[in-house]
Design a protein around this motif. Structure first.
Motif, mmCIF file in Angstrom:
data_model
loop_
_atom_site.group_PDB
_atom_site.id
_atom_site.type_symbol
_atom_site.label_atom_id
_atom_site.label_comp_id
_atom_site.label_asym_id
_atom_site.label_seq_id
_atom_site.Cartn_x
_atom_site.Cartn_y
_atom_site.Cartn_z
ATOM 1 N N THR A 1 -3.969 -1.845 5.160
ATOM 2 C CA THR A 1 -4.153 -2.508 3.858
ATOM 3 C C THR A 1 -4.567 -1.534 2.775
ATOM 4 O O THR A 1 -4.150 -1.663 1.628
ATOM 5 C CB THR A 1 -5.215 -3.621 3.924
ATOM 6 O OG1 THR A 1 -6.353 -3.104 4.582
ATOM 7 C CG2 THR A 1 -4.703 -4.829 4.640
ATOM 8 N N GLU A 2 -5.377 -0.563 3.163
ATOM 9 C CA GLU A 2 -5.833 0.375 2.148
ATOM 10 C C GLU A 2 -4.662 1.138 1.541
ATOM 11 O O GLU A 2 -4.530 1.282 0.338
ATOM 12 C CB GLU A 2 -6.792 1.355 2.806
ATOM 13 C CG GLU A 2 -7.877 1.812 1.888
ATOM 14 C CD GLU A 2 -8.910 2.566 2.697
ATOM 15 O OE1 GLU A 2 -9.049 3.749 2.443
ATOM 16 O OE2 GLU A 2 -9.528 1.955 3.592
ATOM 17 N N HIS A 3 -3.822 1.612 2.442
ATOM 18 C CA HIS A 3 -2.625 2.341 2.022
ATOM 19 C C HIS A 3 -1.741 1.440 1.157
ATOM 20 O O HIS A 3 -1.231 1.845 0.118
ATOM 21 C CB HIS A 3 -1.882 2.792 3.279
ATOM 22 C CG HIS A 3 -0.814 3.790 3.006
ATOM 23 N ND1 HIS A 3 -0.130 4.451 3.978
ATOM 24 C CD2 HIS A 3 -0.297 4.244 1.840
ATOM 25 C CE1 HIS A 3 0.753 5.259 3.430
ATOM 26 N NE2 HIS A 3 0.668 5.149 2.132
ATOM 27 N N ILE A 4 -1.603 0.187 1.589
ATOM 28 C CA ILE A 4 -0.767 -0.757 0.842
ATOM 29 C C ILE A 4 -1.361 -0.989 -0.546
ATOM 30 O O ILE A 4 -0.650 -0.959 -1.553
ATOM 31 C CB ILE A 4 -0.644 -2.099 1.618
ATOM 32 C CG1 ILE A 4 0.130 -1.870 2.922
ATOM 33 C CG2 ILE A 4 0.033 -3.162 0.774
ATOM 34 C CD1 ILE A 4 0.043 -3.011 3.917
ATOM 35 N N ASN A 5 -2.676 -1.161 -0.610
ATOM 36 C CA ASN A 5 -3.313 -1.380 -1.906
ATOM 37 C C ASN A 5 -3.140 -0.186 -2.834
ATOM 38 O O ASN A 5 -2.987 -0.342 -4.039
ATOM 39 C CB ASN A 5 -4.801 -1.685 -1.718
ATOM 40 C CG ASN A 5 -5.014 -3.081 -1.151
ATOM 41 O OD1 ASN A 5 -4.234 -3.993 -1.437
ATOM 42 N ND2 ASN A 5 -6.052 -3.254 -0.352
ATOM 43 N N ASP A 6 -3.170 1.003 -2.263
ATOM 44 C CA ASP A 6 -2.979 2.203 -3.075
ATOM 45 C C ASP A 6 -1.611 2.229 -3.744
ATOM 46 O O ASP A 6 -1.436 2.810 -4.799
ATOM 47 C CB ASP A 6 -3.135 3.468 -2.214
ATOM 48 C CG ASP A 6 -4.591 3.751 -1.894
ATOM 49 O OD1 ASP A 6 -5.459 3.145 -2.568
ATOM 50 O OD2 ASP A 6 -4.859 4.545 -0.987
ATOM 51 N N LEU A 7 -0.647 1.612 -3.099
ATOM 52 C CA LEU A 7 0.718 1.598 -3.650
ATOM 53 C C LEU A 7 0.836 0.650 -4.847
ATOM 54 O O LEU A 7 1.815 0.691 -5.574
ATOM 55 C CB LEU A 7 1.722 1.169 -2.572
ATOM 56 C CG LEU A 7 1.944 2.155 -1.418
ATOM 57 C CD1 LEU A 7 2.704 1.470 -0.285
ATOM 58 C CD2 LEU A 7 2.730 3.361 -1.908
ATOM 59 N N ARG A 8 -0.154 -0.199 -5.024
ATOM 60 C CA ARG A 8 -0.163 -1.196 -6.103
ATOM 61 C C ARG A 8 1.161 -1.952 -6.209
ATOM 62 O O ARG A 8 1.828 -1.923 -7.247
ATOM 63 C CB ARG A 8 -0.508 -0.534 -7.432
ATOM 64 C CG ARG A 8 -1.850 0.208 -7.427
ATOM 65 C CD ARG A 8 -2.227 0.688 -8.804
ATOM 66 N NE ARG A 8 -2.772 -0.379 -9.626
ATOM 67 C CZ ARG A 8 -4.036 -0.772 -9.573
ATOM 68 N NH1 ARG A 8 -4.872 -0.182 -8.788
ATOM 69 N NH2 ARG A 8 -4.463 -1.744 -10.343
ATOM 70 N N PRO A 9 1.557 -2.625 -5.145
ATOM 71 C CA PRO A 9 2.836 -3.348 -5.202
ATOM 72 C C PRO A 9 2.752 -4.570 -6.113
ATOM 73 O O PRO A 9 1.671 -5.090 -6.373
ATOM 74 C CB PRO A 9 3.049 -3.776 -3.745
ATOM 75 C CG PRO A 9 1.691 -3.847 -3.161
ATOM 76 C CD PRO A 9 0.861 -2.807 -3.861
ATOM 77 N N ASP A 10 3.935 -5.012 -6.596
ATOM 78 C CA ASP A 10 3.982 -6.238 -7.399
ATOM 79 C C ASP A 10 4.161 -7.450 -6.504
ATOM 80 O O ASP A 10 3.877 -8.577 -6.918
ATOM 81 C CB ASP A 10 5.159 -6.162 -8.376
ATOM 82 C CG ASP A 10 5.009 -5.007 -9.340
ATOM 83 O OD1 ASP A 10 4.024 -5.008 -10.100
ATOM 84 O OD2 ASP A 10 5.849 -4.087 -9.314
ATOM 85 N N LEU A 11 4.643 -7.202 -5.310
ATOM 86 C CA LEU A 11 4.959 -8.312 -4.402
ATOM 87 C C LEU A 11 4.891 -7.798 -2.966
ATOM 88 O O LEU A 11 5.265 -6.660 -2.691
ATOM 89 C CB LEU A 11 6.387 -8.796 -4.704
ATOM 90 C CG LEU A 11 6.923 -9.968 -3.887
ATOM 91 C CD1 LEU A 11 6.464 -11.276 -4.503
ATOM 92 C CD2 LEU A 11 8.443 -9.933 -3.850
ATOM 93 N N ILE A 12 4.405 -8.667 -2.082
ATOM 94 C CA ILE A 12 4.391 -8.282 -0.673
ATOM 95 C C ILE A 12 5.161 -9.317 0.129
ATOM 96 O O ILE A 12 4.890 -10.523 0.016
ATOM 97 C CB ILE A 12 2.948 -8.150 -0.136
ATOM 98 C CG1 ILE A 12 2.240 -6.981 -0.827
ATOM 99 C CG2 ILE A 12 2.945 -7.948 1.389
ATOM 100 C CD1 ILE A 12 0.767 -6.839 -0.458
ATOM 101 N N ILE A 13 6.141 -8.863 0.886
ATOM 102 C CA ILE A 13 6.855 -9.756 1.795
ATOM 103 C C ILE A 13 6.263 -9.512 3.177
ATOM 104 O O ILE A 13 6.195 -8.373 3.637
ATOM 105 C CB ILE A 13 8.367 -9.458 1.809
ATOM 106 C CG1 ILE A 13 8.948 -9.607 0.396
ATOM 107 C CG2 ILE A 13 9.085 -10.395 2.791
ATOM 108 C CD1 ILE A 13 10.424 -9.264 0.294
ATOM 109 N N LEU A 14 5.813 -10.602 3.805
ATOM 110 C CA LEU A 14 4.989 -10.429 4.992
ATOM 111 C C LEU A 14 5.343 -11.463 6.049
ATOM 112 O O LEU A 14 5.534 -12.634 5.735
ATOM 113 C CB LEU A 14 3.528 -10.595 4.533
ATOM 114 C CG LEU A 14 2.400 -10.686 5.538
ATOM 115 C CD1 LEU A 14 2.265 -9.382 6.289
ATOM 116 C CD2 LEU A 14 1.100 -10.991 4.806
ATOM 117 N N ASN A 15 5.422 -11.026 7.262
ATOM 118 C CA ASN A 15 5.602 -11.956 8.380
ATOM 119 C C ASN A 15 4.232 -12.551 8.716
ATOM 120 O O ASN A 15 3.359 -11.842 9.200
ATOM 121 C CB ASN A 15 6.172 -11.190 9.572
ATOM 122 C CG ASN A 15 6.397 -12.094 10.774
ATOM 123 O OD1 ASN A 15 5.845 -13.197 10.846
ATOM 124 N ND2 ASN A 15 7.194 -11.623 11.711
#
Lengths: 233, 199
Positions: free
Chosen positions: B45-59
């Motif tokens: 999650t930390e890495h994902i948050n660093d990317l500052r995405p506009d949208l997350i597609i998640l299973n």
């Protein structure tokens, strides 16, 4: 000229050392050295106060040169009692002199500030001071006596320097926080001059403590590890 | 309406076939870009948050059971979540997602769903950028300053301990203050907390 000529040697005049790096002035009280040393060499000055000039010069080099790292022979030559005495003097010097001065300055600086700000700052610094006291006390009451006992060939059981090495906690978070509090967040009131002076003292203390930790990690611990091996763990 | 027409998507799904498939489907869309793919979320999650995405597609099924009811808290900045579903998922779990993509959906439908989600989202500008603390971070900061431990903070705010830690890291990074005592000073100086609350 020796191959180490870029670093200080005990044959140099102590006055010259200070001219080359004025920060060394802060080391003098910890060795009991007083200003007014005329043209005496570091070795002569040290002899007068019963301090190992080898230790003094090694510590001067650690403070003055970022790229200096004590060689194995230098570490081996170090007298453990002298090193421990230096570390103890440093502890009381930090607490009674440097940290106390910052605390006094904080009181004066915040005297006209919002009462809540005064209180919280005071509390913060008290906590920091206690943290430092605990850190030093642990070293002086647990670690140093252990080292002294193996220094005279007695192996105290139940403790090893490795434990100290692993638990050598850092006490620099709060100092670093305090810098940011004054640089970024304390209201831009009229105490600018006082704050600048405090910041200079914090930066200087921080650097000094970093060197202190370096001495413990790079001189004290290897030296004790060698002693532990000699007396067969 | 959102003025910026380029959305950075993070895809979290363990199946290589499915992630490759989704990327392939989205490829032609200029507005949508998959910037990163992760096989699981709880460890990154930390890495994902660093990317500052506009949208997350998640299973939704790869989210650990204890986080499913608070999955949005795993990620910072209210990033909209879209569920990617190819097995049965409890409706309760799906409530935490803005939209659901089914494995059987055709390409146009998937793209439409994604764009619809983005149109209903308040633009990212509303989320404080850089070093400004978000409202959530301020709340966490106050709890920290009051001397609460991570477990207590997690319970009070109904978030996982993992999220608390992630918030705390961000708070320290943004403010430059690491110690609890330092954060308390910060909170008082910024009027987030009254001195009487910490005495």
């Amino acid at each position: 000229m020796t191959k180490n000529s870029s670093f200080f040697t005990s044959g140099m005049k102590l006055a010259d050392l200070i001219h080359l790096d004025y920060k060394l002035l802060l080391l003098l009280p910890r060795f009991g050295l007083n200003l007014g040393f005329r043209d005496q060499t570091a070795e002569e000055c040290c002899a007068r106060v019963g301090v190992s000039s080898q230790l003094f010069i090694m510590i001067c080099n650690i403070y003055a040169f970022e790229n200096y790292s004590p060689r194995k022979e230098e570490i081996d030559q170090t007298e453990i009692d002298q090193l421990l005495a230096y570390l103890r003097h440093s502890h009381s010097y930090y607490l009674d002199d440097r940290i106390q001065r910052i605390q006094d300055q904080l009181k004066i600086m915040s005297a006209n500030s919002d009462l809540a700000h005064q209180k919280i700052l005071n509390r913060f610094f008290e906590e920091y001071k206690n943290e430092v006291i605990n850190h030093f006390e642990y070293e002086e009451k647990t670690v140093f006596p252990y080292i002294q006992s193996i220094g005279v060939g007695k192996k105290a059981t139940g403790y090893e320097i490795e434990i100290f090495e692993q638990n050598h906690s850092n006490i620099d978070d709060k100092l670093s926080d305090l810098k940011n509090i004054f640089i970024k967040y304390w209201p831009a009131d009229s105490s600018q001059k006082e704050r600048t002076a405090i910041l200079f003292n914090i930066f200087s203390l921080e650097e000094d403590l970093r060197k202190h930790t370096f001495i413990e990690d790079k001189v004290l611990i290897p030296l004790v590890q060698k002693l532990e091996q000699n007396y067969g763990k | 309406m959102v003025s910026r027409k380029h959305y950075r998507i993070v895809l979290i799904e363990p199946s290589a076939i499915i992630t490759a498939g989704i990327q392939e489907l989205i490829k032609g869309e200029r507005e949508l870009e998959v910037v990163a793919v992760f096989a699981d979320c709880c460890h990154s999650t930390e890495h994902i948050n660093d990317l500052r995405p506009d949208l997350i597609i998640l299973n939704p099924l790869i989210v650990d059971f204890k986080y499913r009811h608070c999955v949005e808290d795993l990620f910072l900045g209210n990033v909209p979540l879209v569920a990617l579903v190819y097995q049965y998922v409890e409706p309760e779990t799906l409530r935490h997602y803005r939209a659901v993509i089914d494995i059987e959906d055709e390409r146009a439908k998937i793209v439409r769903k994604l764009l619809q989600v983005m149109e209903t989202v308040t633009p990212r500008q509303d989320v404080p950028e850089g070093n400004e603390l978000s409202e959530r971070e301020k709340e966490i900061l106050v709890s920290v300053a009051k001397g609460m431990i991570n477990k207590e903070i997690a319970e009070q705010h109904h978030i996982s301990i993992h999220t608390v830690i992630s918030h705390r890291k961000n708070i320290s990074r943004k403010t430059g203050i690491k110690s609890v005592a330092g954060l308390t000073v910060f909170a008082i100086l910024n009027n987030l907390l009254d001195i009487n609350d910490v005495e």
